[in-house]
Design a protein around this motif. Structure first.
Motif, PDB file in Angstrom:
ATOM      1  N   ILE A   1      12.796  20.599 -12.085  1.00  0.00           N
ATOM      2  CA  ILE A   1      14.211  21.403 -12.240  1.00  0.00           C
ATOM      3  C   ILE A   1      14.639  22.062 -10.546  1.00  0.00           C
ATOM      4  N   ARG A   2      13.034  22.802 -10.186  1.00  0.00           N
ATOM      5  CA  ARG A   2      13.431  22.576  -8.609  1.00  0.00           C
ATOM      6  C   ARG A   2      14.571  21.541  -7.499  1.00  0.00           C
ATOM      7  N   GLU A   3      14.095  20.357  -8.091  1.00  0.00           N
ATOM      8  CA  GLU A   3      15.646  19.478  -7.212  1.00  0.00           C
ATOM      9  C   GLU A   3      16.952  20.137  -7.859  1.00  0.00           C
ATOM     10  N   ARG A   4      16.754  19.794  -9.154  1.00  0.00           N
ATOM     11  CA  ARG A   4      18.120  20.013 -10.386  1.00  0.00           C
ATOM     12  C   ARG A   4      19.398  21.265  -9.405  1.00  0.00           C
TER      13      ARG A   4
ATOM     14  N   ILE B   1      23.058  11.987  -0.743  1.00  0.00           N
ATOM     15  CA  ILE B   1      22.223  11.834   0.018  1.00  0.00           C
ATOM     16  C   ILE B   1      21.020  12.409  -0.162  1.00  0.00           C
ATOM     17  N   PHE B   2      21.981  14.090  -0.175  1.00  0.00           N
ATOM     18  CA  PHE B   2      20.536  14.709  -0.588  1.00  0.00           C
ATOM     19  C   PHE B   2      19.021  14.200  -1.816  1.00  0.00           C
ATOM     20  N   LYS B   3      19.471  12.893  -2.373  1.00  0.00           N
ATOM     21  CA  LYS B   3      18.693  12.839  -3.419  1.00  0.00           C
ATOM     22  C   LYS B   3      17.588  12.237  -2.098  1.00  0.00           C
ATOM     23  N   GLU B   4      18.028  11.126  -1.858  1.00  0.00           N
ATOM     24  CA  GLU B   4      17.701  10.223  -0.912  1.00  0.00           C
ATOM     25  C   GLU B   4      16.434  11.408  -0.067  1.00  0.00           C
ATOM     26  N   ILE B   5      16.961  12.070   1.035  1.00  0.00           N
ATOM     27  CA  ILE B   5      16.059  13.061   1.287  1.00  0.00           C
ATOM     28  C   ILE B   5      14.594  13.737   0.698  1.00  0.00           C
ATOM     29  N   PHE B   6      15.003  14.276  -0.517  1.00  0.00           N
ATOM     30  CA  PHE B   6      14.381  14.592  -1.915  1.00  0.00           C
ATOM     31  C   PHE B   6      13.222  13.517  -1.431  1.00  0.00           C
ATOM     32  N   LYS B   7      13.026  12.320  -2.395  1.00  0.00           N
ATOM     33  CA  LYS B   7      12.562  11.800  -2.015  1.00  0.00           C
ATOM     34  C   LYS B   7      11.521  10.625  -1.330  1.00  0.00           C
TER      35      LYS B   7
ATOM     36  N   ASN C   1      22.381  21.797  -7.354  1.00  0.00           N
ATOM     37  CA  ASN C   1      23.483  22.105  -8.225  1.00  0.00           C
ATOM     38  C   ASN C   1      23.594  23.488  -7.012  1.00  0.00           C
ATOM     39  N   HIS C   2      22.267  24.541  -5.850  1.00  0.00           N
ATOM     40  CA  HIS C   2      23.421  25.212  -5.065  1.00  0.00           C
ATOM     41  C   HIS C   2      24.109  23.995  -3.624  1.00  0.00           C
ATOM     42  N   ILE C   3      23.436  22.748  -3.715  1.00  0.00           N
ATOM     43  CA  ILE C   3      24.732  22.190  -2.724  1.00  0.00           C
ATOM     44  C   ILE C   3      26.133  21.757  -3.375  1.00  0.00           C
ATOM     45  N   ALA C   4      25.902  21.768  -4.371  1.00  0.00           N
ATOM     46  CA  ALA C   4      27.202  21.176  -4.858  1.00  0.00           C
ATOM     47  C   ALA C   4      28.259  22.565  -4.728  1.00  0.00           C
TER      48      ALA C   4
END
Length: 360
Positions: free
Chosen positions: A49-52, A74-80, A56-59
């Motif tokens: 939920i926090r990742e979503r 790009i940010f998904k890779e950073i989160f990973k 959304n905040h970035i979008a």
């Protein structure tokens, strides 16, 4: 545009790269702080939920020129990467981790050392059925200079109507045979209340695949002064396997031997699927010795030798296999046990591939 102007822009790009590096490392530090607080409160590392919300905040605040989908990727890779950092910190904290102890743990089992660089064989019947049956197998081990006898006295079975083992009587038979042939005994214990009694009869406490996450049993085994052979669960990840070992070591017992025995997959050609890559992974991630049970991983006599060769080649500290004087009449797992003649050939072949014996 002149070359000088390009160079100036490149310098700015390099400066931004360094700022990005520093900000990413600062972000990673904050992620680790959050992870520590989550552990205190018993919260999971990953929060979808926090990742979503972050995506959304970035979008919502993207003004280009990157497309929103590109930035989110790009940010998904950073989160990973941040999640992997949390998991690495957890592994680093484990007492069984190679990061915690760099040198190999060597487990002493009477005259044998497991994990000292010498590859050994553990063998014996699936179930202890009688003194005569167990003694015949012990005689065969002794002939080959082998000293580690396995045998099931307590047998956790899938069906409640299958043979469950002789229990305490089986342990007494193992002890008698071991004394007569100067062998060390490895046998499975399935209940915490039986460990104290079992210590009188066996040299290594085995915790089977179905009990890998029997946490009370793990903790009780951790209080024992006997080495523990821990088998990987039927569908356990390597991380779960390591955490099961952590229960034992955190309770005080450092003498742990890990055993890869195959995991359950969709494949039906073998009883289980031997995860041979687990051996080097466990050797890298932990300081504990690792055995491979070729019998339960394959469930097929015709595959015991090739899988044993593979286990030795990939660096396992030893092999575990089942042998019975007359497998056709065995009370459990008849199809996967070798007879004595097949066992002779098995041992002779493995000697060519590095198996150690005390045979004179």
């Amino acid at each position: 545009m002149s070359t000088a102007e390009i160079d100036k822009l490149r310098i700015k790009v390099d400066e931004i790269d360094l700022k990005l590096r520093d900000m990413l490392n600062e972000r990673a530090g904050l992620v680790k702080d959050i992870s520590r607080l989550k552990k205190v409160h018993g919260l999971p590392s990953f929060d979808p939920i926090r990742e979503r919300e972050m995506l959304n905040h970035i979008a919502d605040n993207n003004e280009g020129p990157f497309e929103t989908g590109t930035l989110q990727h790009i940010f998904k890779e950073i989160f990973k990467a941040g999640l992997e950092l949390q998991e690495n910190d957890h592994r680093k904290a484990l007492l069984v981790s190679r990061r915690k102890k760099a040198e190999d743990t060597i487990v002493q089992v009477n005259q044998d050392s497991i994990g000292d660089g010498i590859q050994r064989l553990v063998a014996g019947p699936c179930s202890v059925e009688s003194y005569e049956q167990t003694a015949r197998v012990a005689e065969s081990l002794k002939k080959h200079g082998l000293a580690l006898l396995r045998g099931g006295a307590f047998k956790p079975r899938t069906s409640p109507y299958d043979f469950q083992g002789l229990g305490l009587e089986g342990l007494k038979i193992l002890k008698r045979v071991a004394d007569e042939y100067n062998l060390s005994v490895i046998s499975e214990i399935v209940s915490p209340k039986d460990i104290e009694t079992a210590e009188e009869y066996i040299d290594v406490i085995q915790i089977g695949a179905r009990n890998m996450q029997n946490f009370e049993l793990l903790k009780e085994a951790g209080k024992s002064n006997k080495p523990v052979l821990l088998k990987r669960g039927l569908a356990a990840t390597i991380e779960e396997f390591m955490n099961a070992a952590e229960y034992i070591i955190s309770s005080g017992n450092e003498n742990i031997i890990l055993c890869e025995r195959g995991i359950r997959t969709y494949e039906r050609a073998t009883r289980n699927t031997l995860d041979i890559s687990a051996v080097p992974i466990l050797k890298q991630e932990t300081h504990l010795p690792v055995l491979v049970d070729v019998t339960h991983s394959t469930g097929r006599r015709d595959l015991l030798l090739p899988t044993a060769k593979a286990a030795l080649a990939i660096g396992a500290d030893g092999i575990m296999a089942e042998v019975h004087p007359d497998p056709a009449v065995a009370l459990s797992d008849a199809a996967q046990q070798m007879d004595l003649e097949q066992f002779d050939q098995f041992v002779e072949q493995l000697k060519k591939y590095g198996l150690h014996t005390n045979e004179k």
